[in-house]
Design an enzyme around this catalytic site. Structure first.
Site, mmCIF file in Angstrom:
data_model
loop_
_atom_site.group_PDB
_atom_site.id
_atom_site.type_symbol
_atom_site.label_atom_id
_atom_site.label_comp_id
_atom_site.label_asym_id
_atom_site.label_seq_id
_atom_site.Cartn_x
_atom_site.Cartn_y
_atom_site.Cartn_z
ATOM 1 N N GLY A 21 0.817 -1.204 0.000
ATOM 2 C CA GLY A 21 0.000 0.000 0.000
ATOM 3 C C GLY A 21 0.853 1.258 0.000
ATOM 4 O O GLY A 21 0.564 2.233 -0.691
ATOM 5 N N ARG A 25 7.289 1.761 1.127
ATOM 6 C CA ARG A 25 7.495 0.318 1.256
ATOM 7 C C ARG A 25 7.999 -0.260 -0.069
ATOM 8 O O ARG A 25 8.860 -1.126 -0.113
ATOM 9 C CB ARG A 25 6.170 -0.357 1.607
ATOM 10 C CG ARG A 25 6.012 -0.947 3.003
ATOM 11 C CD ARG A 25 7.092 -1.890 3.286
ATOM 12 N NE ARG A 25 7.683 -1.492 4.540
ATOM 13 C CZ ARG A 25 7.602 -2.182 5.661
ATOM 14 N NH1 ARG A 25 7.003 -3.328 5.685
ATOM 15 N NH2 ARG A 25 8.140 -1.739 6.770
ATOM 16 N N ARG A 44 2.294 11.447 -8.281
ATOM 17 C CA ARG A 44 1.663 11.442 -6.956
ATOM 18 C C ARG A 44 2.511 10.745 -5.893
ATOM 19 O O ARG A 44 1.977 10.203 -4.905
ATOM 20 C CB ARG A 44 0.277 10.769 -6.987
ATOM 21 C CG ARG A 44 -0.750 11.612 -7.712
ATOM 22 C CD ARG A 44 -2.092 10.961 -7.807
ATOM 23 N NE ARG A 44 -2.944 11.819 -8.620
ATOM 24 C CZ ARG A 44 -4.001 12.486 -8.145
ATOM 25 N NH1 ARG A 44 -4.362 12.355 -6.887
ATOM 26 N NH2 ARG A 44 -4.701 13.258 -8.926
ATOM 27 N N ARG A 88 -0.484 -8.486 -3.906
ATOM 28 C CA ARG A 88 -0.514 -7.479 -2.852
ATOM 29 C C ARG A 88 0.269 -7.995 -1.656
ATOM 30 O O ARG A 88 0.077 -9.146 -1.234
ATOM 31 C CB ARG A 88 -1.971 -7.186 -2.466
ATOM 32 C CG ARG A 88 -2.138 -6.459 -1.156
ATOM 33 C CD ARG A 88 -3.474 -5.782 -1.005
ATOM 34 N NE ARG A 88 -3.819 -5.539 0.391
ATOM 35 C CZ ARG A 88 -3.215 -4.642 1.186
ATOM 36 N NH1 ARG A 88 -2.244 -3.890 0.710
ATOM 37 N NH2 ARG A 88 -3.589 -4.497 2.448
ATOM 38 N N SER A 91 -0.747 -5.311 5.105
ATOM 39 C CA SER A 91 -1.024 -5.643 6.495
ATOM 40 C C SER A 91 -2.536 -5.727 6.686
ATOM 41 O O SER A 91 -3.314 -5.287 5.836
ATOM 42 C CB SER A 91 -0.424 -4.591 7.429
ATOM 43 O OG SER A 91 -1.041 -3.349 7.184
ATOM 44 N N ASP A 205 -2.371 -5.619 13.620
ATOM 45 C CA ASP A 205 -3.110 -5.268 14.828
ATOM 46 C C ASP A 205 -4.267 -6.255 14.983
ATOM 47 O O ASP A 205 -4.601 -6.960 14.035
ATOM 48 C CB ASP A 205 -3.634 -3.827 14.753
ATOM 49 C CG ASP A 205 -4.465 -3.574 13.518
ATOM 50 O OD1 ASP A 205 -3.883 -3.306 12.449
ATOM 51 O OD2 ASP A 205 -5.698 -3.674 13.606
ATOM 52 N N ARG A 218 7.597 -6.303 13.127
ATOM 53 C CA ARG A 218 6.940 -6.172 11.839
ATOM 54 C C ARG A 218 7.936 -6.416 10.705
ATOM 55 O O ARG A 218 7.645 -7.077 9.722
ATOM 56 C CB ARG A 218 6.379 -4.751 11.715
ATOM 57 C CG ARG A 218 5.041 -4.687 11.025
ATOM 58 C CD ARG A 218 4.758 -3.264 10.658
ATOM 59 N NE ARG A 218 3.797 -2.680 11.567
ATOM 60 C CZ ARG A 218 2.890 -1.798 11.171
ATOM 61 N NH1 ARG A 218 2.828 -1.434 9.919
ATOM 62 N NH2 ARG A 218 2.059 -1.285 12.024
HETATM 63 N N1 HPA Z 1 -8.540 -2.100 9.421
HETATM 64 C C1 HPA Z 1 -8.420 -1.935 8.103
HETATM 65 N N2 HPA Z 1 -7.291 -2.141 7.462
HETATM 66 C C2 HPA Z 1 -6.220 -2.518 8.165
HETATM 67 C C3 HPA Z 1 -6.281 -2.700 9.538
HETATM 68 C C4 HPA Z 1 -7.504 -2.476 10.181
HETATM 69 O O1 HPA Z 1 -7.618 -2.636 11.408
HETATM 70 N N3 HPA Z 1 -5.040 -3.066 9.958
HETATM 71 C C5 HPA Z 1 -4.263 -3.110 8.862
HETATM 72 N N4 HPA Z 1 -4.966 -2.779 7.777
#
Ligand code: HPA
Length: 233
Positions: A21, A25, A44, A88, A91, A205, A218
């Site tokens: 994303g 990265r 961009r 992709r 995370s 998370d 990570r």
């Molecule tokens: N929500 C949406 N996208 C995410 C999250 C999340 O908690 N963590 C990493 N990408």
């Protein structure tokens, strides 16, 4: 030939591309995992690079966050640059209490709360899935390298912040194990164009426990995810 969002020339982008994303990265991946990376885009600040991995051409480019952004970049990569394998590397937030931070997920399917598939005017609900070839190969690579992965269903959501607190419980009741914001659009674009896509995710998370990843851990798991993704080129 440039698109509204990518200034690369045809041939500058490999048939296989890794899609984090975050554009920084993408830069990190290019500098640390690819040989002889050459930058092909900065429009961009959505940085894109092509290099080689074990002698094979591979590209890497950021997608931004969310399905509209992923939708634009993956569409242009497929239709204007002939990209065939879109992977992709991102995370996700855990919805399942069986997932720990840093677990690696191969997203076999992606549910959504978005209207992305409305464009296809289907008389029903579309199930967005990874391409079997990439999924199968990724699982084989993980097994060979002794990297634990979980294979299953995820949610691609339009929302990072939700007014309701228990959304994750509802999805978890259908065995949807984690949430991110891009895979569904990627899988739709790939399916419609007849090319291959897979989302590989690490848990950053947990919506169940509230735990959040630390940058050091990570990094370690990110490297394992990259080892899987790069072997798919
Ligand atoms: N929500 C949406 N996208 C995410 C999250 C999340 O908690 N963590 C990493 N990408």
């Amino acid at each position: 030939m440039a698109t509204p969002h990518i200034t690369a020339k045809k041939g500058d982008i490999a048939e296989t591309i890794l899609l984090p994303g975050d554009p920084l990265r993408a830069k990190f991946i290019a500098e640390n995992f690819l040989d002889n990376p050459v930058q092909f885009n900065a429009v961009r600040n959505m940085l894109g690079f092509t290099g080689t991995y074990k002698g094979k051409p591979v590209s890497v480019m950021g997608t931004g966050m969310g399905m509209p952004s992923m939708g634009i970049y993956s569409y242009e990569l497929i239709h204007f640059y002939g990209v065939k394998n879109l992977i992709r590397v991102g995370s996700c937030g855990a919805y399942s209490d069986k997932l720990d931070l840093y677990d690696i997920i191969l997203a076999m399917g992606a549910c959504t709360d978005s209207n992305y598939a409305k464009q296809y005017e289907l008389p029903g609900t579309y199930s967005a899935i990874a391409s079997w070839d990439l999924l199968y190969k990724a699982k084989q690579v993980a097994d060979e390298k002794n990297i634990d992965v979980v294979v299953g269903n995820i949610l691609s959501s339009d929302l990072f912040y939700t007014p309701q607190e228990d959304v994750h419980k509802k999805w978890a009741s259908m065995n949807v194990m984690a949430v991110e914001m891009e895979a569904y659009a990627l899988y739709c674009n790939a399916a419609y164009a007849g090319v291959n896509a897979l989302a590989i995710l690490t848990v950053s998370d947990s919506l169940v426990t509230g735990k959040k990843a630390t940058p050091e851990e990570r990094e370690k798991k990110f490297t394992q995810m990259m080892e899987i993704a790069l072997e798919l080129a």
